[in-house]
Design a protein around this motif. Sequence first.
Motif, short mmCIF file in Angstrom:
data_model
loop_
_atom_site.label_atom_id
_atom_site.label_comp_id
_atom_site.label_asym_id
_atom_site.label_seq_id
_atom_site.Cartn_x
_atom_site.Cartn_y
_atom_site.Cartn_z
N THR A 1 0.86 -1.18 0.00
CA THR A 1 0.00 0.00 0.00
C THR A 1 0.90 1.22 0.00
O THR A 1 1.74 1.38 0.87
N VAL A 2 0.71 2.07 -1.01
CA VAL A 2 1.50 3.29 -1.16
C VAL A 2 0.56 4.48 -1.14
O VAL A 2 -0.45 4.49 -1.85
N VAL A 3 0.88 5.46 -0.31
CA VAL A 3 0.12 6.70 -0.23
C VAL A 3 0.97 7.80 -0.81
O VAL A 3 2.12 7.98 -0.41
N VAL A 4 0.41 8.54 -1.77
CA VAL A 4 1.11 9.68 -2.37
C VAL A 4 0.37 10.94 -1.92
O VAL A 4 -0.83 11.09 -2.14
N VAL A 5 1.10 11.83 -1.26
CA VAL A 5 0.52 13.07 -0.75
C VAL A 5 0.85 14.19 -1.71
O VAL A 5 2.00 14.36 -2.10
N THR A 6 -0.16 14.98 -2.06
CA THR A 6 -0.08 16.08 -3.04
C THR A 6 0.57 15.61 -4.33
O THR A 6 1.69 15.98 -4.65
N ALA B 1 -4.00 8.43 -3.30
CA ALA B 1 -3.53 9.79 -3.48
C ALA B 1 -4.38 10.71 -2.61
O ALA B 1 -5.60 10.58 -2.57
N THR B 2 -3.72 11.64 -1.93
CA THR B 2 -4.43 12.58 -1.08
C THR B 2 -3.78 13.95 -1.22
O THR B 2 -2.67 14.07 -1.70
N GLY B 3 -4.51 14.96 -0.79
CA GLY B 3 -3.99 16.31 -0.87
C GLY B 3 -4.13 16.93 -2.24
O GLY B 3 -3.42 17.88 -2.57
N ALA C 1 -7.46 16.21 -9.81
CA ALA C 1 -8.03 14.87 -9.72
C ALA C 1 -8.31 14.24 -11.10
O ALA C 1 -7.95 13.08 -11.31
N PRO C 2 -8.91 14.95 -12.05
CA PRO C 2 -9.15 14.33 -13.36
C PRO C 2 -7.86 13.92 -14.08
O PRO C 2 -7.82 12.87 -14.73
N SER C 3 -6.80 14.71 -13.96
CA SER C 3 -5.55 14.34 -14.63
C SER C 3 -4.93 13.11 -13.98
O SER C 3 -4.33 12.29 -14.66
N LEU C 4 -5.11 12.96 -12.67
CA LEU C 4 -4.62 11.77 -12.00
C LEU C 4 -5.41 10.54 -12.44
O LEU C 4 -4.83 9.48 -12.69
N GLU C 5 -6.72 10.67 -12.55
CA GLU C 5 -7.54 9.55 -13.01
C GLU C 5 -7.16 9.15 -14.43
O GLU C 5 -7.08 7.96 -14.75
N ALA C 6 -6.90 10.13 -15.30
CA ALA C 6 -6.50 9.84 -16.68
C ALA C 6 -5.13 9.16 -16.72
O ALA C 6 -4.93 8.21 -17.50
N ALA D 1 -4.00 1.08 -14.41
CA ALA D 1 -3.98 0.80 -12.97
C ALA D 1 -5.08 1.58 -12.27
O ALA D 1 -5.69 2.48 -12.84
N LEU D 2 -5.29 1.23 -11.01
CA LEU D 2 -6.31 1.88 -10.21
C LEU D 2 -5.65 2.70 -9.11
O LEU D 2 -4.79 2.20 -8.38
N VAL D 3 -6.03 3.98 -9.02
CA VAL D 3 -5.56 4.86 -7.96
C VAL D 3 -6.78 5.32 -7.19
O VAL D 3 -7.75 5.80 -7.79
N GLU D 4 -6.75 5.15 -5.88
CA GLU D 4 -7.84 5.62 -5.03
C GLU D 4 -7.53 7.06 -4.61
O GLU D 4 -6.44 7.33 -4.12
N ILE D 5 -8.48 7.95 -4.83
CA ILE D 5 -8.30 9.34 -4.46
C ILE D 5 -9.03 9.59 -3.15
O ILE D 5 -10.24 9.38 -3.06
N LEU D 6 -8.27 10.02 -2.15
CA LEU D 6 -8.84 10.31 -0.84
C LEU D 6 -9.16 11.78 -0.74
O LEU D 6 -8.43 12.62 -1.27
#
Length: 96
Positions: free
Chosen positions: A23-28, A50-52, A58-63, A70-75
């Motif tokens: 589990t990896v959390v990426v801040v900002t 991903a948080t912060g 957010a849309p660019s991260l989803e793209a 891959a799947l990235v969960e946005i907090l």
Amino acid sequence: MFKSGPSPHQTAIAMIGAKPGQTVVVVTAGAPALVGEIARVTGLNGRTLATGLTAASAPSLEAAAADAGALVEILPPAPDTFAVPDGAADIVVLDN
């Protein structure tokens, strides 16, 4: 057909040291493509969160995650607290 080259984020991924199932959390997350590549490494048995983020990022991260397959969960951003409970992450990446 030409074979695609290595990811431009190969060095950063190696320095982060993420492995499948972690589990990896990426801040900002200011580098959405890097977050997508991290999610590709952690795979289906792991999680990349991903948080912060700002509403605009957010849309660019989803793209980027979709491009990486891959799947990235946005907090949701939490101004005074860290959005992930203690011990819930193997690696935390602070993208400054």
